[in-house]
Design an enzyme around this catalytic site. Structure first.
Site, mmCIF file in Angstrom:
data_model
loop_
_atom_site.group_PDB
_atom_site.id
_atom_site.type_symbol
_atom_site.label_atom_id
_atom_site.label_comp_id
_atom_site.label_asym_id
_atom_site.label_seq_id
_atom_site.Cartn_x
_atom_site.Cartn_y
_atom_site.Cartn_z
ATOM 1 N N GLY A 12 37.826 46.292 58.997
ATOM 2 C CA GLY A 12 37.194 45.277 59.843
ATOM 3 C C GLY A 12 35.773 44.916 59.462
ATOM 4 O O GLY A 12 35.007 44.453 60.314
ATOM 5 N N SER A 13 35.409 45.069 58.187
ATOM 6 C CA SER A 13 34.035 44.660 57.821
ATOM 7 C C SER A 13 33.875 43.149 57.948
ATOM 8 O O SER A 13 32.794 42.662 58.309
ATOM 9 C CB SER A 13 33.678 45.129 56.403
ATOM 10 O OG SER A 13 34.429 44.450 55.431
ATOM 11 N N ASN A 14 34.945 42.400 57.694
ATOM 12 C CA ASN A 14 34.866 40.950 57.889
ATOM 13 C C ASN A 14 34.791 40.601 59.372
ATOM 14 O O ASN A 14 34.062 39.689 59.763
ATOM 15 C CB ASN A 14 36.049 40.265 57.204
ATOM 16 C CG ASN A 14 35.864 40.227 55.699
ATOM 17 O OD1 ASN A 14 35.103 39.417 55.178
ATOM 18 N ND2 ASN A 14 36.529 41.140 54.998
ATOM 19 N N MET A 90 47.283 42.508 57.418
ATOM 20 C CA MET A 90 48.082 42.895 56.253
ATOM 21 C C MET A 90 49.582 42.686 56.435
ATOM 22 O O MET A 90 50.382 43.204 55.653
ATOM 23 C CB MET A 90 47.789 44.355 55.887
ATOM 24 C CG MET A 90 46.325 44.618 55.544
ATOM 25 S SD MET A 90 45.678 43.502 54.267
ATOM 26 C CE MET A 90 46.485 44.197 52.822
ATOM 27 N N LEU A 93 53.277 36.754 58.174
ATOM 28 C CA LEU A 93 53.609 36.100 59.441
ATOM 29 C C LEU A 93 54.699 35.055 59.215
ATOM 30 O O LEU A 93 54.651 34.297 58.247
ATOM 31 C CB LEU A 93 52.359 35.428 60.019
ATOM 32 C CG LEU A 93 51.252 36.399 60.433
ATOM 33 C CD1 LEU A 93 49.954 35.641 60.686
ATOM 34 C CD2 LEU A 93 51.670 37.194 61.666
ATOM 35 N N ASN A 107 42.990 32.158 56.962
ATOM 36 C CA ASN A 107 43.150 33.445 56.273
ATOM 37 C C ASN A 107 42.075 33.612 55.205
ATOM 38 O O ASN A 107 41.643 32.639 54.571
ATOM 39 C CB ASN A 107 44.528 33.523 55.595
ATOM 40 C CG ASN A 107 44.785 34.872 54.938
ATOM 41 O OD1 ASN A 107 44.559 35.920 55.537
ATOM 42 N ND2 ASN A 107 45.253 34.863 53.700
ATOM 43 N N HIS A 109 41.301 35.662 51.635
ATOM 44 C CA HIS A 109 41.994 36.401 50.573
ATOM 45 C C HIS A 109 41.022 36.672 49.426
ATOM 46 O O HIS A 109 40.281 35.766 49.020
ATOM 47 C CB HIS A 109 43.205 35.610 50.065
ATOM 48 C CG HIS A 109 43.988 36.357 49.027
ATOM 49 N ND1 HIS A 109 44.596 37.575 49.290
ATOM 50 C CD2 HIS A 109 44.244 36.087 47.729
ATOM 51 C CE1 HIS A 109 45.194 38.004 48.193
ATOM 52 N NE2 HIS A 109 44.995 37.129 47.223
ATOM 53 N N ASP A 150 49.303 34.052 50.929
ATOM 54 C CA ASP A 150 47.937 33.741 50.481
ATOM 55 C C ASP A 150 47.890 32.360 49.838
ATOM 56 O O ASP A 150 47.336 32.156 48.756
ATOM 57 C CB ASP A 150 47.423 34.835 49.536
ATOM 58 C CG ASP A 150 47.350 36.176 50.251
ATOM 59 O OD1 ASP A 150 46.910 36.195 51.414
ATOM 60 O OD2 ASP A 150 47.769 37.194 49.667
ATOM 61 N N GLU A 179 32.978 37.765 50.527
ATOM 62 C CA GLU A 179 33.909 37.438 51.615
ATOM 63 C C GLU A 179 33.166 37.240 52.933
ATOM 64 O O GLU A 179 33.424 36.268 53.657
ATOM 65 C CB GLU A 179 34.912 38.578 51.814
ATOM 66 C CG GLU A 179 35.982 38.667 50.771
ATOM 67 C CD GLU A 179 37.053 39.672 51.157
ATOM 68 O OE1 GLU A 179 38.217 39.378 50.899
ATOM 69 O OE2 GLU A 179 36.719 40.747 51.703
HETATM 70 C C1 GRF Z 1 39.525 41.986 52.582
HETATM 71 O O1 GRF Z 1 39.301 42.154 51.194
HETATM 72 C C2 GRF Z 1 40.458 40.844 52.826
HETATM 73 O O2 GRF Z 1 40.265 39.758 51.983
HETATM 74 C C3 GRF Z 1 41.781 41.497 52.545
HETATM 75 O O3 GRF Z 1 41.669 42.768 53.147
HETATM 76 C C4 GRF Z 1 40.303 43.169 53.133
HETATM 77 C C5 GRF Z 1 39.887 43.508 54.530
HETATM 78 O O4 GRF Z 1 38.619 44.105 54.583
HETATM 79 N N1 GRF Z 1 42.873 40.699 53.022
HETATM 80 P P1 GRF Z 1 37.967 44.439 56.004
HETATM 81 O O5 GRF Z 1 39.026 45.136 56.834
HETATM 82 O O6 GRF Z 1 37.523 43.152 56.633
HETATM 83 O O7 GRF Z 1 36.819 45.348 55.711
#
Ligand code: GRF
Length: 203
Positions: A12-14, A90, A93, A107, A109, A150, A179
């Site tokens: 969940g860093s994003n 992951m 869908l 999404n 990627h 993707d 990202e």
């Molecule tokens: C990211 O590299 C995203 O593009 C891929 O999974 C990773 C998730 O990273 N689909 P995080 O969980 O947001 O840290």
């Protein structure tokens, strides 16, 4: 303020980048829920820490993908999103989910359009660099219109170099930094309604 539902399976860093950007006014939106298919996802703990509803929805034994996706759609639609953001989600869908949110699913990627679909795209790009067939990769944010993996109308991309001195961890860190920036920038544009692609666009 726009309403975001973020779906995440892991670290969940994003998600964290989105939460921080919303809190700081860099995305004019609120995250109304974080949904995960993985009860152990650290993303759920990040949501808890930010006071955001964090919901685990696992696939039941014997449950079909279609039935699971219908349940997932029901859950997500209950949070009334303007945008549904797949940030490290992951699980593929089906239209049983996507059909509920036409032009609304975004999404992220870790590869450029048409390159390296599926899992482990970062490691695969790095391996290709070491076998001499690649010197860079990149990240993209796109709409999810159908069950293609993707794949879908591209909203934004960023190139990311692979340096000769990189370890895979160095490259992965650079990719994640790219990202976070790209996803926040796209969500800023979408939620500010300054992006040319709007709900319902599929081309
Ligand atoms: C990211 O590299 C995203 O593009 C891929 O999974 C990773 C998730 O990273 N689909 P995080 O969980 O947001 O840290």
């Amino acid at each position: 303020m726009k309403r975001l539902v973020v779906m995440a399976s892991g670290n969940g860093s994003n998600l964290q980048a989105i939460i921080d950007a919303c809190a700081e006014g860099r995305i004019p939106a609120v995250v109304t829920a974080v949904v995960s298919d993985n009860s152990d996802a650290f993303a759920l703990r990040r949501a808890d820490a930010a006071g955001i509803p964090a919901v685990h929805i696992g696939r039941r034994p014997g449950e079909s993908r279609a039935d699971y996706d219908a349940r997932l759609a029901d859950l997500v639609s209950g949070f009334d999103p303007d945008w549904v953001v797949l940030a490290g989600w992951m699980r593929l869908l089906t239209m049983n989910f996507l059909g509920w949110f036409p032009g609304m699913v975004v999404n992220l990627h870790p590869a450029l359009p048409g390159e390296l679909p599926g899992t482990h795209a970062i490691e695969r790009a790095f391996d290709e660099s070491r076998s001499g067939t690649r010197t860079s990769s990149g990240v993209m944010v796109h709409l999810v219109a159908d069950e293609g993996v993707d794949d879908g109308p591209v909203l934004a991309t960023a190139a990311v170099p692979i340096l000769a001195t990189d370890t895979v961890d160095d490259f992965e860190t650079r990719m994640h930094t790219a990202e976070h920036a790209l996803l926040v920038s796209v969500l800023h544009a979408l939620c500010s309604q300054i992006h040319p692609i709007t709900h319902g666009a599929t081309a």
